[in-house]
Design an enzyme around this catalytic site. Structure first.
Site, mmCIF file in Angstrom:
data_model
loop_
_atom_site.group_PDB
_atom_site.id
_atom_site.type_symbol
_atom_site.label_atom_id
_atom_site.label_comp_id
_atom_site.label_asym_id
_atom_site.label_seq_id
_atom_site.Cartn_x
_atom_site.Cartn_y
_atom_site.Cartn_z
ATOM 1 N N LYS A 1 13.802 3.107 -6.401
ATOM 2 C CA LYS A 1 14.045 4.166 -5.418
ATOM 3 C C LYS A 1 13.242 4.018 -4.122
ATOM 4 C CE LYS A 1 16.160 7.724 -8.111
ATOM 5 N NZ LYS A 1 15.800 7.463 -9.538
ATOM 6 N N SER B 1 15.814 -1.022 -13.560
ATOM 7 C CA SER B 1 15.595 -0.168 -12.387
ATOM 8 C C SER B 1 14.205 0.458 -12.317
ATOM 9 C CB SER B 1 16.660 0.916 -12.326
ATOM 10 O OG SER B 1 16.706 1.650 -13.539
ATOM 11 N N GLU C 1 15.747 16.301 -3.329
ATOM 12 C CA GLU C 1 15.763 16.734 -4.714
ATOM 13 C C GLU C 1 15.194 15.604 -5.576
ATOM 14 O OE1 GLU C 1 18.171 15.124 -3.292
ATOM 15 O OE2 GLU C 1 18.570 13.570 -4.811
#
Ligand SMILES: *Cc1c(COP(=O)(O)O)cnc(C)c1O
Length: 400
Positions: free
Chosen positions: A94, A382, A116
């Site tokens: 991310k 990930s 969020e």
């Protein structure tokens, strides 16, 4: 990958085939247009590109490695490789789009980042980016996730972010998006909404994908360097779909590579027990964009669930929705149980504790390896599992 695909997708209105677009109030439409225009000019500037490149190398620690899983491959068959996004700074992919979004915010003269978060990974990554650039940061998070992902909540606070608990509905990811959107609308001039995946109204699915493309570009080159060929299979978990788009984007025109997106099958296939949007959803609109959506007769999003907080979203990225219809990618689902088994399997066979989200991709890769022992598999790992360890051991216990 030819640039033609990326020029054409999304189109100028933000559509990927029939999906995406922007179904939002007029005030928000104006802001999205400003962000879109800024992105088009800023992201092509030499200054922006070289600053982002330097951040990736010196702050994030990119390129992340590709790793061959020797013991796992011997046990299951196949040749299993991991793209190690767990080694990206803050422990997940991310940060790739958060640093990009925050850099864009800086060039646009914004003062505050709003977003969020589900598992807390996006919140931590954005709070990190905000600290790096000296921007304010406000993170909206469902109360259920706050309890489950406590270490990430503490991290965000240490990094100087304000965490806003969301107490309505199921108190998870969907409600957190609603809440963050509302906060953003109160001051769109000084703030920017930094969405956490390839979802939301145009231009976000495009911007987030573009910032995640680095994963696929690196992995393709690294895999070829290690093996002299391209992977037969590329596997990634799909919540909103950003880590999957990041790695898929480098292989879209390689017919010899099969792309597999893995959704959470949760506890069962009953409504409310899973979040397999591409498997069971129908086209619909959520949070300002069109996609495969788990919904009732009135188009209201269904309640969703997954053991992995980062995957429990009733919609999915519009580009995945298009790739599914075009048969450019296959989508599968993995249950909580299979995910937990894979979590321990990778930890014990290779010494890598995966995030529960990523363990979905690993679980599917193990099935694929068993069924196709001659083939190679590149998994986008990930994120790392540190955030999940207390929850897992308390809930499921340790295996023998
Ligand atoms: C948030 C998250 C995901 C899911 O998000 P995508 O946008 O689908 O990639 C997957 N893995 C990890 C580790 C995450 O933190």
């Amino acid at each position: 990958m030819s640039t033609n695909y990326f020029k054409a997708n999304p189109d100028l209105k933000g559509f990927f085939g029939e999906y995406g677009g922007s179904f939002i109030p007029e005030v928000l439409e104006e802001e999205m247009k400003k962000i879109n225009d800024a992105y088009y000019s800023i992201s092509k500037s030499h200054e922006f590109i070289s600053e982002l490149r330097s951040i990736r190398k010196h702050f994030q620690g990119r390129p992340t490695p590709v790793y061959f899983c020797n013991r796992l491959s011997n046990k299951y068959g196949g040749r299993i490789y991991l793209k190690r996004e767990d080694l990206n700074h803050t422990g997940a992919h991310k940060l790739n789009h958060c640093m990009g979004e925050a850099l864009l915010a800086k060039y646009m003269g914004k003062k505050k980042l709003i977003a969020e978060t589900g598992a807390g990974q996006h919140g931590v990554a954005l709070a990190t980016a905000a600290a790096y650039f000296g921007l304010e940061c406000e993170i909206h998070m469902g109360e259920v996730d706050i309890a489950k992902e406590h270490p990430n909540v503490v991290r965000m606070k240490i990094l100087g972010a304000t965490v806003v608990p969301v107490t309505h509905g199921l108190k998870t990811l969907k409600e957190a998006v609603d809440s963050a959107f509302t906060a953003y609308l109160q001051d769109p001039i000084n703030t920017i909404y930094c969405i956490g995946s390839v979802v939301g109204p145009h231009p976000f699915p495009m911007i987030v994908r573009d910032f995640q493309r680095v994963v696929g570009i690196e992995a393709r080159e690294q895999f070829q360097e290690m093996t002299g060929e391209l992977p037969d299979n590329v596997v990634a978990c799909v919540g909103g779909g950003s880590n999957a788009m990041g790695i898929f984007s480098a292989f879209l025109e390689d017919d010899e590579c099969t792309l597999h997106g893995v959704e959470p099958a949760g506890r069962s296939f009953k409504k409310g027990d899973h979040a397999a949007s591409l498997t069971f959803g129908k086209p619909g609109v959520i949070h300002g964009f069109k996609c495969y959506l788990l919904q009732d007769e009135n188009g209201e999003p269904d309640p969703v669930y997954s053991v992995a907080s980062g995957l429990d979203y009733p919609g999915v990225g519009p580009e995945h929705s298009m790739l599914k219809d075009l048969n450019k990618a296959e989508y599968h689902s993995i249950t909580d149980k299979e995910c937990i088994d894979a979590f321990y399997e990778l930890s014990r066979a290779e010494g890598i504790i995966p995030a529960l989200e990523s363990a979905h991709a690993v679980a599917y890769a193990l099935k694929l390896a068993k069924a196709n022992p001659q083939k190679s598999i590149l998994v986008n790992l990930s994120g790392r599992g540190d955030k999940d360890i207390d929850f897992i051991v308390d809930t499921f216990g340790l295996p023998e």
